[in-house]
Design a protein around this motif. Sequence first.
Motif, PDB file in Angstrom:
ATOM      1  N   ASP A   1       0.866  -1.283   0.023  1.00 35.86           N
ATOM      2  CA  ASP A   1      -0.179  -0.091   0.182  1.00 35.86           C
ATOM      3  C   ASP A   1       0.988   1.388  -0.131  1.00 35.86           C
ATOM      4  OD1 ASP A   1      -2.377  -1.347  -0.144  1.00 35.86           O
ATOM      5  OD2 ASP A   1      -2.578  -1.580   2.247  1.00 35.86           O
ATOM      6  N   LYS A   2       2.262   1.120  -0.052  1.00 34.96           N
ATOM      7  CA  LYS A   2       2.833   2.336   0.017  1.00 34.96           C
ATOM      8  C   LYS A   2       3.676   2.599  -1.554  1.00 34.96           C
ATOM      9  CE  LYS A   2       2.972   2.827   4.269  1.00 34.96           C
ATOM     10  NZ  LYS A   2       4.306   2.559   5.226  1.00 34.96           N
ATOM     11  N   GLN A   3       4.228   3.825  -1.691  1.00 30.09           N
ATOM     12  CA  GLN A   3       4.765   3.954  -2.898  1.00 30.09           C
ATOM     13  C   GLN A   3       6.157   3.352  -3.152  1.00 30.09           C
ATOM     14  OE1 GLN A   3       4.566   6.270  -0.574  1.00 30.09           O
ATOM     15  NE2 GLN A   3       6.265   7.120  -0.128  1.00 30.09           N
TER      16      GLN A   3
ATOM     17  N   ARG B   1      -0.734   0.245  -5.100  1.00 32.70           N
ATOM     18  CA  ARG B   1       0.883   0.449  -5.172  1.00 32.70           C
ATOM     19  C   ARG B   1       1.186   1.290  -6.099  1.00 32.70           C
ATOM     20  NH1 ARG B   1       5.365  -2.060  -3.035  1.00 32.70           N
ATOM     21  NH2 ARG B   1       7.153  -0.930  -3.292  1.00 32.70           N
TER      22      ARG B   1
ATOM     23  N   ASN C   1      -0.282   5.032  -5.844  1.00 33.25           N
ATOM     24  CA  ASN C   1       0.484   5.679  -4.718  1.00 33.25           C
ATOM     25  C   ASN C   1       1.923   6.126  -5.309  1.00 33.25           C
ATOM     26  OD1 ASN C   1      -1.602   5.345  -2.975  1.00 33.25           O
ATOM     27  ND2 ASN C   1      -0.676   3.612  -1.728  1.00 33.25           N
TER      28      ASN C   1
ATOM     29  N   ASN D   1       1.023   8.904  -7.933  1.00 39.21           N
ATOM     30  CA  ASN D   1       0.828  10.156  -7.160  1.00 39.21           C
ATOM     31  C   ASN D   1       2.076  10.908  -6.307  1.00 39.21           C
ATOM     32  OD1 ASN D   1      -1.593  10.084  -8.294  1.00 39.21           O
ATOM     33  ND2 ASN D   1      -2.584   8.970  -6.578  1.00 39.21           N
ATOM     34  N   HIS D   2       2.532   9.762  -5.802  1.00 41.09           N
ATOM     35  CA  HIS D   2       3.873  10.507  -4.900  1.00 41.09           C
ATOM     36  C   HIS D   2       4.859  11.233  -5.826  1.00 41.09           C
ATOM     37  CE1 HIS D   2       6.853  10.396  -1.642  1.00 41.09           C
ATOM     38  NE2 HIS D   2       7.780   9.972  -2.554  1.00 41.09           N
TER      39      HIS D   2
END
Length: 358
Positions: free
Chosen positions: A87-89, A135, A138, A141-142
């Motif tokens: 769920d993280k970038q 993932r 994210n 977007n990150h």
Amino acid sequence: MWQIRRWQISHGVFVCYYVAEEQADKYAASALQSSPGTTEPLATNNCKGCGSAAPDPILAQEESRFFPHFPFSPPAHQFGELCCGPDKQACRGSREHFREALEHVNARLLELYPDDEERFDIVLMTNNHAQVGVRLINSINHYGLTIERFCMTGGKSPIGYLTAYLTNLYLSADSEKVQEAIEAGIASATMFTANKDVAYSDTQLRVAFDGDAVLFSDESELIVKEKGLDTFFEHEQLNENKPLAQGPLKGFLEDLGKLQKKFYAKNERLNCPIRTFLVTARSAASSGARVLKTLRSWGLEVDEALFLAGAPKGPILVKIRPHIFFDDQMFHIEGAQKLGTIAAHVPYGIAQKYHKSA
């Protein structure tokens, strides 16, 4: 995947990148935790960007995979060297030059044509499960990436979707999928990263093409392989005024030319953020005229044409510093890699037969 958008509303050049190739069902059960009923720990992957080690059973498998989407999407492992769970970038990779050059072209086009949507568009394709989508979103977007179109096929090959996405160019690290796309008539290439870092232009997209079996058909290369150089030179001179048949990436050069002309129309020829190069092993004197006349007959042009007469291409590419170089022969790809060029192999034509038998 490269494409010039031909939707009813938007118009542009679509480039598709293939992200991960692993079977979705292999990872679905372990996306967030290890498989039920087992004590097997989660797969981990040490991030090359931040140094952390974190469970990520899906994306730990994606390193060394390419995103096969629009114009200049980065390979999957360039998107990140992967860290911190599903769920993280992902961490930002080190080879973003290609994508950044595309975005610079888009920014310039937006300045000159604010109401026109004919720009580069990146489509991200993966045969992984939709669970990977969080993932990827994210990460996008990150890092502020402009990628709006995804295609996650849940274990099935994405090749069948390329036509539906009006793909102009398909890029992947998976040579089998690239071959499948080539056979379907889609401009495609297998991307290879450079073996060392070099400085790339951040204000001009530079694309270098081989000629035979890339922009043009392999008809002349076939004569070289089967009858030798002397017969080839004679054949090219006799057929100097007969255009060569088109090769798999002719359409991509045409798409780049259309975008270039939009800058020329605004008196920006000298400041055009797109520059194209023909880098061919042909000799200018004995076989170069047919190549240039073929491009003229197509209404196309390249900014620079370099006829090397059999000399290695690597040193010339170091001078050009293209964001991507297309060639049909692996020894040219390998030579380019060694000297720092991001190269893309086009698996088309007679050279593939000789490469497999070598």
